[in-house]
Design a protein around this motif. Structure first.
Motif, mmCIF file in Angstrom:
data_model
loop_
_atom_site.group_PDB
_atom_site.id
_atom_site.type_symbol
_atom_site.label_atom_id
_atom_site.label_comp_id
_atom_site.label_asym_id
_atom_site.label_seq_id
_atom_site.Cartn_x
_atom_site.Cartn_y
_atom_site.Cartn_z
ATOM 1 N N HIS A 245 0.832 -1.211 0.000
ATOM 2 C CA HIS A 245 0.000 0.000 0.000
ATOM 3 C C HIS A 245 0.861 1.254 0.000
ATOM 4 C CE1 HIS A 245 -3.302 2.707 0.856
ATOM 5 N NE2 HIS A 245 -2.623 3.200 1.888
ATOM 6 N N LEU A 246 1.915 1.268 0.796
ATOM 7 C CA LEU A 246 2.806 2.421 0.845
ATOM 8 C C LEU A 246 3.523 2.616 -0.486
ATOM 9 C CD1 LEU A 246 4.332 2.011 4.427
ATOM 10 C CD2 LEU A 246 2.689 3.751 3.669
ATOM 11 N N LEU A 247 3.985 1.520 -1.086
ATOM 12 C CA LEU A 247 4.668 1.614 -2.374
ATOM 13 C C LEU A 247 3.730 2.138 -3.459
ATOM 14 C CD1 LEU A 247 6.731 -1.716 -2.397
ATOM 15 C CD2 LEU A 247 7.667 0.594 -2.410
ATOM 16 N N ASN A 248 2.515 1.610 -3.493
ATOM 17 C CA ASN A 248 1.553 2.064 -4.494
ATOM 18 C C ASN A 248 1.191 3.521 -4.296
ATOM 19 O OD1 ASN A 248 0.177 -0.067 -6.450
ATOM 20 N ND2 ASN A 248 0.768 -1.161 -4.601
ATOM 21 N N SER A 249 1.034 3.935 -3.050
ATOM 22 C CA SER A 249 0.705 5.329 -2.772
ATOM 23 C C SER A 249 1.830 6.257 -3.204
ATOM 24 C CB SER A 249 0.412 5.512 -1.284
ATOM 25 O OG SER A 249 -0.712 4.746 -0.886
ATOM 26 N N ALA A 250 3.085 5.830 -2.932
ATOM 27 C CA ALA A 250 4.229 6.643 -3.330
ATOM 28 C C ALA A 250 4.315 6.755 -4.846
ATOM 29 C CB ALA A 250 5.515 6.042 -2.767
ATOM 30 N N ALA A 251 4.102 5.653 -5.549
ATOM 31 C CA ALA A 251 4.170 5.670 -7.009
ATOM 32 C C ALA A 251 3.071 6.541 -7.595
ATOM 33 C CB ALA A 251 4.069 4.245 -7.553
ATOM 34 N N THR A 252 1.864 6.396 -7.079
ATOM 35 C CA THR A 252 0.744 7.191 -7.590
ATOM 36 C C THR A 252 0.964 8.674 -7.332
ATOM 37 O OG1 THR A 252 -0.772 5.341 -7.206
ATOM 38 C CG2 THR A 252 -1.741 7.538 -7.474
ATOM 39 N N GLY A 253 1.395 9.008 -6.114
ATOM 40 C CA GLY A 253 1.619 10.413 -5.779
ATOM 41 C C GLY A 253 2.729 11.036 -6.599
ATOM 42 N N ALA A 254 3.834 10.301 -6.768
ATOM 43 C CA ALA A 254 4.958 10.828 -7.544
ATOM 44 C C ALA A 254 4.581 11.008 -9.006
ATOM 45 C CB ALA A 254 6.156 9.892 -7.421
ATOM 46 N N THR A 255 3.814 10.071 -9.551
ATOM 47 C CA THR A 255 3.385 10.185 -10.950
ATOM 48 C C THR A 255 2.497 11.408 -11.147
ATOM 49 O OG1 THR A 255 3.462 7.763 -11.189
ATOM 50 C CG2 THR A 255 2.213 9.007 -12.837
ATOM 51 N N ALA A 256 1.519 11.576 -10.252
ATOM 52 C CA ALA A 256 0.618 12.723 -10.360
ATOM 53 C C ALA A 256 1.385 14.038 -10.218
ATOM 54 C CB ALA A 256 -0.476 12.628 -9.297
ATOM 55 N N LEU A 257 2.296 14.097 -9.249
ATOM 56 C CA LEU A 257 3.071 15.318 -9.034
ATOM 57 C C LEU A 257 3.943 15.631 -10.244
ATOM 58 C CD1 LEU A 257 4.007 17.597 -7.160
ATOM 59 C CD2 LEU A 257 5.709 16.017 -6.211
ATOM 60 N N GLY A 258 4.559 14.614 -10.819
ATOM 61 C CA GLY A 258 5.412 14.820 -11.983
ATOM 62 C C GLY A 258 4.640 15.334 -13.180
ATOM 63 N N ILE A 259 3.461 14.765 -13.432
ATOM 64 C CA ILE A 259 2.658 15.199 -14.574
ATOM 65 C C ILE A 259 2.166 16.629 -14.375
ATOM 66 C CG2 ILE A 259 0.492 14.794 -15.810
ATOM 67 C CD1 ILE A 259 0.958 11.787 -15.302
ATOM 68 N N VAL A 260 1.730 16.944 -13.168
ATOM 69 C CA VAL A 260 1.292 18.305 -12.871
ATOM 70 C C VAL A 260 2.443 19.288 -13.058
ATOM 71 C CG1 VAL A 260 0.504 19.846 -11.026
ATOM 72 C CG2 VAL A 260 -0.601 17.625 -11.356
ATOM 73 N N THR A 261 3.645 18.879 -12.686
ATOM 74 C CA THR A 261 4.813 19.747 -12.860
ATOM 75 C C THR A 261 5.066 20.035 -14.334
ATOM 76 O OG1 THR A 261 5.825 18.881 -10.830
ATOM 77 C CG2 THR A 261 7.282 19.989 -12.400
ATOM 78 N N VAL A 262 4.947 19.014 -15.185
ATOM 79 C CA VAL A 262 5.129 19.219 -16.629
ATOM 80 C C VAL A 262 4.084 20.199 -17.153
ATOM 81 C CG1 VAL A 262 4.968 18.102 -18.887
ATOM 82 C CG2 VAL A 262 6.246 16.999 -17.042
ATOM 83 N N LEU A 263 2.838 20.033 -16.736
ATOM 84 C CA LEU A 263 1.780 20.943 -17.180
ATOM 85 C C LEU A 263 2.045 22.363 -16.681
ATOM 86 C CD1 LEU A 263 -1.392 18.721 -16.596
ATOM 87 C CD2 LEU A 263 -0.124 19.077 -18.724
ATOM 88 N N ALA A 264 2.557 22.477 -15.452
ATOM 89 C CA ALA A 264 2.867 23.798 -14.905
ATOM 90 C C ALA A 264 3.982 24.469 -15.696
ATOM 91 C CB ALA A 264 3.256 23.677 -13.434
#
Length: 402
Positions: A245-264
């Motif tokens: 659960h922790l690994l999946n949460s970290a992967a999901t959060g990092a992916t979302a943050l990275g994509i938002v950063t590209v859009l920003a």
């Protein structure tokens, strides 16, 4: 099989997903939670991939013939992808047509289908006939990306990026035109996704949702080839529910943050530099997704090939990534072979796998920046400048008054 680094999901899933029974996918599908699995002729991919496997499977009666039929069905896919890339980038289309990933992964899985639709979506915007209106171009491009997302989810990123680019003024200066064209882009993408999914969800929600439940429950282990497993050993080797659960949460959060950063970054570039490089932003968002997501399967290298071709990326970056990918491929399957024959001491295959996993990760992080800084190429292989692109790729956007 693994002694020679030879493998195909096409063959493996024939028996594992009971494709030989020729059951119509998702309609009769069910989900098994322990261990996570899907049944009833359903594959663990979105609906159009399931339909493709069903249609091609009708002509097959064994895993061998299924592989042959699938390979034959992909011949026009490869030809059309090559022609689309050649239309945009001329001889740089060889980065797709003659690349190691195409040789290794053409029938590894079904990823050539979204690759084709990625190329078509970009082509329609950049090189459609001059008689086509901007609205027509964007509608077809959105539909292409939406169709790609109904095969594999990642092309949905491109629909989001293109929609945002339209709103930022990549093609229009009037606000009303931007909103109208953004609605056409997003609406066509969403419409295709709904058309490909809603009927299955209404008929058998469990069978349709089994795909997403299976992928969400998939453990982050050695087979995912991701930084989350190899970067957090030995802790990440724990298959317990809390660790996963922790690994999946970290992967999901990092992916979302990275994509938002590209859009920003794309928004910042539009406001402060007056340019909207949406193709590069698509490539950057894809690189973030591959780097940060819970899975970075080997065949994902195919996803990058259109951007290696269409964007003016230096040869060194491309060759380095292709070399790292080959190292990961050979190292992974050769290490499986050594494990099978009882080899417990580290061997060269383990080193090759480490080079491949970490080489790909480092290069993906670099490619995020490289893609964002790269211009689209002309059809003769040169760099596309704002003066000759007819306003379809880079367009000066009025700088907001301070």
């Amino acid at each position: 099989m693994t002694r020679f680094a030879c493998y195909s999901d096409v063959q493996a899933l024939w028996g594992r997903r009971d494709l030989g029974a020729h059951l119509f996918p998702y309609v009769s599908g069910t989900y098994q939670s322990d261990p996570p699995d899907v049944h009833g002729g359903t594959v663990e991919y979105p609906t159009l991939s399931g339909l493709w496997t069903w249609v091609t499977g009708l002509a097959a009666h064994s895993e061998a013939t299924f592989l042959v039929v699938t390979a034959l069905s992909f011949l026009p896919v490869v030809v059309l992808t090559t022609l689309a890339l050649q239309r945009m980038a001329g001889r740089r289309a060889w980065w797709f047509a003659a690349s190691p990933p195409l040789a290794l992964y053409a029938v590894y899985n079904w990823d050539l289908l979204p690759v084709l639709l990625t190329a078509v979506g970009i082509l329609v915007v950049l090189r459609a006939p001059a008689s086509w209106s901007l609205g027509t171009r964007l509608t077809i491009a959105g539909a292409a990306f939406g169709t790609g997302a109904a095969f594999k989810l990642y092309p949905a990123l491109f629909a989001v990026v293109l929609t945002l680019a339209v709103l930022l003024g990549a093609f229009d200066t009037r606000i009303a035109d931007r909103v109208r064209h953004a609605a056409l882009t997003a609406g066509s993408a969403l419409g295709v996704v709904l058309a490909a999914n809603l009927p299955f969800a209404l008929v058998n929600f469990e069978g349709w949702s089994s795909v997403f439940r299976f992928q969400a429950a998939r453990a982050i282990d050695a087979s995912t080839l991701s930084i989350w497993y190899y970067g957090l050993l030995p802790w990440s080797a724990d298959t317990g529910e809390r660790t996963q659960h922790l690994l999946n949460s970290a992967a999901t959060g990092a992916t979302a943050l990275g994509i938002v950063t590209v859009l920003a970054v794309m928004v910042w570039s539009a406001r402060h530099r007056g340019t909207v490089d949406w193709v590069g932003a698509c490539g950057a968002a894809l690189a973030v997704y591959m780097l940060c997501n819970k899975v970075d399967s080997l065949q994902y290298a195919l996803w990058l090939l259109p951007f290696f071709t269409v964007l003016r990326v230096r040869t060194g970056w491309i060759l380095a990534y292709l070399a790292a990918d080959v190292a990961a491929f050979v190292g992974w399957y050769r290490s499986i072979y050594y494990d099978f024959v009882g080899q417990v001491q580290p061997v060269w295959a383990d080193q090759a796998l480490a080079v491949g996993v970490w080489g790909r990760a480092v290069l993906l992080a670099c490619l995020v920046v490289v893609f964002l800084r790269s211009a689209v190429v002309r059809d003769d292989g040169g760099a596309l400048s704002p003066a000759v692109d007819r306003g379809w790729t880079r367009r000066t956007v009025p700088t907001p008054a301070s």
